[in-house]
Design a protein around this motif. Structure first.
Motif, PDB file in Angstrom:
ATOM      1  N   GLN A  48      -2.260   3.847   3.704  1.00 17.88           N
ATOM      2  CA  GLN A  48      -3.219   2.752   3.851  1.00 17.88           C
ATOM      3  C   GLN A  48      -3.894   2.509   2.503  1.00 17.88           C
ATOM      4  N   ARG A  50      -5.995  -0.547   1.928  1.00 14.33           N
ATOM      5  CA  ARG A  50      -6.998  -1.601   2.045  1.00 14.33           C
ATOM      6  C   ARG A  50      -8.167  -1.056   2.852  1.00 14.33           C
ATOM      7  N   THR A  51      -9.343  -1.585   2.583  1.00 10.85           N
ATOM      8  CA  THR A  51     -10.536  -1.116   3.268  1.00 10.85           C
ATOM      9  C   THR A  51     -10.622  -1.740   4.650  1.00 10.85           C
ATOM     10  N   CYS A  60      -7.522  -1.542  -2.437  1.00  4.20           N
ATOM     11  CA  CYS A  60      -8.071  -0.378  -3.130  1.00  4.20           C
ATOM     12  C   CYS A  60      -7.631  -0.379  -4.593  1.00  4.20           C
ATOM     13  N   CYS A  89      -5.829   5.307   0.413  1.00  7.37           N
ATOM     14  CA  CYS A  89      -7.132   5.820   0.823  1.00  7.37           C
ATOM     15  C   CYS A  89      -7.105   7.340   0.894  1.00  7.37           C
ATOM     16  N   TRP A  99     -11.769   6.809   2.162  1.00  4.66           N
ATOM     17  CA  TRP A  99     -12.361   5.658   1.488  1.00  4.66           C
ATOM     18  C   TRP A  99     -11.568   5.395   0.220  1.00  4.66           C
ATOM     19  N   CYS A 114     -12.089   3.116   4.767  1.00  9.97           N
ATOM     20  CA  CYS A 114     -10.809   2.570   5.208  1.00  9.97           C
ATOM     21  C   CYS A 114     -10.677   2.708   6.723  1.00  9.97           C
TER      22      CYS A 114
END
Length: 412
Positions: A48, A50-51, A60, A89, A99, A114
């Motif tokens: 992953q 992206r937040t 990110c 993340c 995060w 995240c």
């Protein structure tokens, strides 16, 4: 959100540890193994990048391009935290969930949490909406200023329910599997409030329930599913003193394979034993100075008895191990790590133990915590003039500090 009666509140504050009433059934859903086995996702190694929704789904930054911040690939040369030339993340500092750094926003915040649905411990069923009418979990409830995930699990085990839900940091609800049929899932990042009783755990959110199976952290069990997870007693809290627990594993097959995902015992007097359930013969034993092997451990038994005992001091994170049955041991060569009766000699070469976090302590808002920071983190304590200030500096160990809802946090 309704709270329980005063009697329920009193019970929740002073619960004894009771065995789960439905332990013989094993996991309700026999879930596939998760990417994460620690509650805060410190072991997440997924992709992953992206937040979550509250971070507006921002991409990110790459960890090898964040040298201006406290965490980057340069600060993790051994890869202990999973940082590197990527933008996935991670949770390198023991925050409440994974995060990443993002490009500066209009609020001047450089990082965001995240949303990783697959990053949770087995036995955690996810984040759900609780509108209160009717409640998402229909059983008894209570509140506690000392709430942790395990406090709620014990409460619901004692009441005979299958599920336990934590909400808003201090509320606990119990329910049955049938409650999930009408449940409304919510984004994982909606359940991001720190438990009032433990700064390193999450206890749901405002109008959001983090729901668990009550088998998590139980002191006994009889597991017959093809695969599953066994947690130390009281998990995700630290195990307590004088624990004497046992679990019987009987997955289909002629052999078992175990993998320890987490192992931290306080000292050599806290001991986990693996025995052939048929003969009682000791296969392997591990303690605070003798750790299990890093890879899979295969056992030529069809039923395995795990026993765990802690001394009068107790208190460490404990263990989490996954298991699954192997259909025919004769079809598998005996690689390194096989154990069989009689017991093989214990491996004393791997005798290291992770010490308890030793970072500086600070009392903030009446709570004592260990500190671990990404950079300066400033807390504005409402109603406490003169107490607002830098929460602390820290090394590599410890928990983040708790703070009242709405306080400002700066990470640089």
């Amino acid at each position: 959100m309704e709270t329980g009666t005063p009697q329920v509140l009193l019970l929740l504050l002073f619960l004894p540890l009771l065995p789960p009433l439905r332990a013989s059934a094993g996991s309700l859903h026999s879930p596939v193994l998760s990417e994460c086995f620690q509650v805060n996702g410190a072991d997440y190694r997924g992709h992953q990048n992206r937040t979550g929704p509250r971070g507006a789904g921002r991409p990110c930054l790459f960890w090898d391009q964040t040298q201006q911040h406290s965490y980057s690939s340069a600060s993790d040369p051994q890869g202990r935290w999973g940082l590197g030339p990527h933008n996935f993340c991670r949770n390198p500092d023991g925050d409440v969930q994974p995060w990443c750094y993002v490009a500066e926003t209009e609020e001047g915040i450089y990082w965001r949490y995240c949303d990783i649905p697959t990053c949770h411990m087995p036995g955690y069923l996810g984040c759900f909406v609780d509108s209160g009418a009717p409640p998402a979990l229909s059983g008894p409830s209570g509140t506690s200023t000392k709430l942790t995930v395990q406090v709620c699990l014990r409460f619901c085990r004692m009441k005979g329910y299958q599920l336990a839900g934590v909400e808003a940091g201090y509320a606990c609800f119990c329910g049955s599997e049938s409650d999930l049929d009408r449940g409304r899932p919510a984004p994982a990042t909606d359940c991001d409030q720190i438990c009032f009783g433990h700064p390193g755990q999450l206890c749901g959110g405002d109008g959001r329930l983090g729901i668990y199976e009550v088998s998590v952290g139980s002191c006994q069990g009889n597991w017959t599913a093809p695969q599953g997870v066994v947690y130390s007693p009281d998990f995700p809290d630290e195990y307590g003193p004088d624990r004497n627990c046992s679990w019987l594993l009987r997955p289909p097959g002629a052999a078992l394979e175990l993998t320890f995902r987490l192992f931290e015992l306080a000292d050599p007097r806290d001991r986990l034993e693996l025995r052939d359930a048929a003969s009682g013969s000791l296969l392997r034993a591990f303690d605070g100075s003798r750790r299990p092997p890093p890879g899979p451990l295969r056992l030529r038994v069809s039923a395995l008895l795990l026993t765990f005992r802690s001394d009068a001091r107790g208190h460490a994170q404990g263990f989490a191990l996954t298991f699954h049955g192997l259909q025919d041991a004769a079809d598998n060569p005996a690689p390194e790590g096989w154990a069989q009766t009689p017991a093989a000699p214990l491996d004393g070469a791997n005798a290291s133990c992770s010490p308890r976090p030793g970072a500086p302590e600070a009392a903030m808002g009446g709570a004592v915590c260990w500190l671990r920071e990404k950079g300066p983190r400033r807390w504005g304590l409402r109603g406490a003039p003169g107490e607002a200030g830098l929460c602390g500096t820290a090394g590599l160990e410890g928990w983040p500090c708790p703070a009242p809802p709405g306080t400002l946090r700066l990470r640089v």
